[in-house]
Write a protein that holds these residues in place. Structure first.
Motif, PDB file in Angstrom:
ATOM      1  N   GLN A  45     -11.497 -61.385   1.612  1.00 55.91           N
ATOM      2  CA  GLN A  45     -10.925 -62.718   1.809  1.00 55.91           C
ATOM      3  C   GLN A  45     -11.478 -63.704   0.773  1.00 55.91           C
ATOM      4  O   GLN A  45     -10.739 -64.530   0.230  1.00 55.91           O
ATOM      5  CB  GLN A  45     -11.209 -63.236   3.226  1.00 55.91           C
ATOM      6  N   LEU A  46     -12.776 -63.592   0.496  1.00 57.53           N
ATOM      7  CA  LEU A  46     -13.378 -64.454  -0.521  1.00 57.53           C
ATOM      8  C   LEU A  46     -12.748 -64.167  -1.883  1.00 57.53           C
ATOM      9  O   LEU A  46     -12.408 -65.096  -2.624  1.00 57.53           O
ATOM     10  CB  LEU A  46     -14.896 -64.251  -0.576  1.00 57.53           C
ATOM     11  N   ALA A  47     -12.567 -62.879  -2.207  1.00 59.48           N
ATOM     12  CA  ALA A  47     -11.957 -62.505  -3.488  1.00 59.48           C
ATOM     13  C   ALA A  47     -10.536 -63.063  -3.586  1.00 59.48           C
ATOM     14  O   ALA A  47     -10.136 -63.562  -4.653  1.00 59.48           O
ATOM     15  CB  ALA A  47     -11.949 -60.990  -3.641  1.00 59.48           C
ATOM     16  N   ASN A  48      -9.782 -63.017  -2.493  1.00 59.71           N
ATOM     17  CA  ASN A  48      -8.427 -63.574  -2.500  1.00 59.71           C
ATOM     18  C   ASN A  48      -8.446 -65.068  -2.797  1.00 59.71           C
ATOM     19  O   ASN A  48      -7.632 -65.567  -3.580  1.00 59.71           O
ATOM     20  CB  ASN A  48      -7.725 -63.304  -1.169  1.00 59.71           C
ATOM     21  N   ASP A  52      -6.993 -67.135  -5.987  1.00 63.80           N
ATOM     22  CA  ASP A  52      -6.029 -68.223  -5.793  1.00 63.80           C
ATOM     23  C   ASP A  52      -6.495 -69.523  -6.441  1.00 63.80           C
ATOM     24  O   ASP A  52      -5.751 -70.491  -6.480  1.00 63.80           O
ATOM     25  CB  ASP A  52      -5.788 -68.470  -4.302  1.00 63.80           C
ATOM     26  N   GLY A  53      -7.754 -69.554  -6.930  1.00 64.78           N
ATOM     27  CA  GLY A  53      -8.272 -70.747  -7.607  1.00 64.78           C
ATOM     28  C   GLY A  53      -8.973 -71.731  -6.697  1.00 64.78           C
ATOM     29  O   GLY A  53      -9.194 -72.880  -7.078  1.00 64.78           O
ATOM     30  N   ASN A  54      -9.348 -71.327  -5.492  1.00 68.31           N
ATOM     31  CA  ASN A  54     -10.061 -72.197  -4.559  1.00 68.31           C
ATOM     32  C   ASN A  54     -11.445 -72.506  -5.128  1.00 68.31           C
ATOM     33  O   ASN A  54     -12.272 -71.610  -5.308  1.00 68.31           O
ATOM     34  CB  ASN A  54     -10.166 -71.510  -3.197  1.00 68.31           C
ATOM     35  N   VAL A  55     -11.686 -73.779  -5.428  1.00 69.32           N
ATOM     36  CA  VAL A  55     -12.921 -74.183  -6.102  1.00 69.32           C
ATOM     37  C   VAL A  55     -14.152 -73.876  -5.263  1.00 69.32           C
ATOM     38  O   VAL A  55     -15.166 -73.395  -5.779  1.00 69.32           O
ATOM     39  CB  VAL A  55     -12.878 -75.688  -6.462  1.00 69.32           C
ATOM     40  N   GLN A  56     -14.101 -74.126  -3.956  1.00 66.31           N
ATOM     41  CA  GLN A  56     -15.257 -73.842  -3.106  1.00 66.31           C
ATOM     42  C   GLN A  56     -15.551 -72.351  -3.064  1.00 66.31           C
ATOM     43  O   GLN A  56     -16.711 -71.939  -3.065  1.00 66.31           O
ATOM     44  CB  GLN A  56     -15.034 -74.374  -1.695  1.00 66.31           C
ATOM     45  N   ALA A  57     -14.510 -71.523  -3.024  1.00 68.88           N
ATOM     46  CA  ALA A  57     -14.699 -70.072  -3.012  1.00 68.88           C
ATOM     47  C   ALA A  57     -15.297 -69.606  -4.337  1.00 68.88           C
ATOM     48  O   ALA A  57     -16.176 -68.740  -4.362  1.00 68.88           O
ATOM     49  CB  ALA A  57     -13.376 -69.369  -2.744  1.00 68.88           C
TER      50      ALA A  57
END
Length: 91
Positions: A45-48, A52-57
């Motif tokens: 899920q973190l890799a996804n 997707d470009g989620n800055v916090q992730a």
């Protein structure tokens, strides 16, 4: 003589429950958490989210992968400009 109990006998030394838990206890807790939360799915899920470009992730991934950057502390000496130094000449 005072009626108060002598507390000096309770100072210092090992206390029950004090200090860091044994490594074996920590490893057992991690195994229990991993069994309940399925860590492989969490990493997927973190890799996804990273993809997707989620800055916090992305930040979380980089902290785990490369470590948190060293923090710098800059001192601002301008704060002391309004204070006057008073010296005690031995009174």
């Amino acid at each position: 003589m005072s009626d108060k109990p002598d507390k000096s006998s309770n100072w210092g030394g090992a206390r029950p429950g004090a200090g860091r838990p044994p490594k074996a206890d920590e490893e057992l807790m991690i195994k229990k958490i991993d069994a309940a939360l399925a860590p492989d799915e969490a990493w997927e899920q973190l890799a996804n989210k990273v993809n997707d470009g989620n800055v916090q992730a992305i930040r979380l991934y980089l902290h785990y992968r490369y470590g948190k950057p060293k923090e710098r502390v800059e001192l601002d000496t301008k704060m002391l400009a309004g204070f006057k130094v008073i010296r005690d000449e031995g009174n």
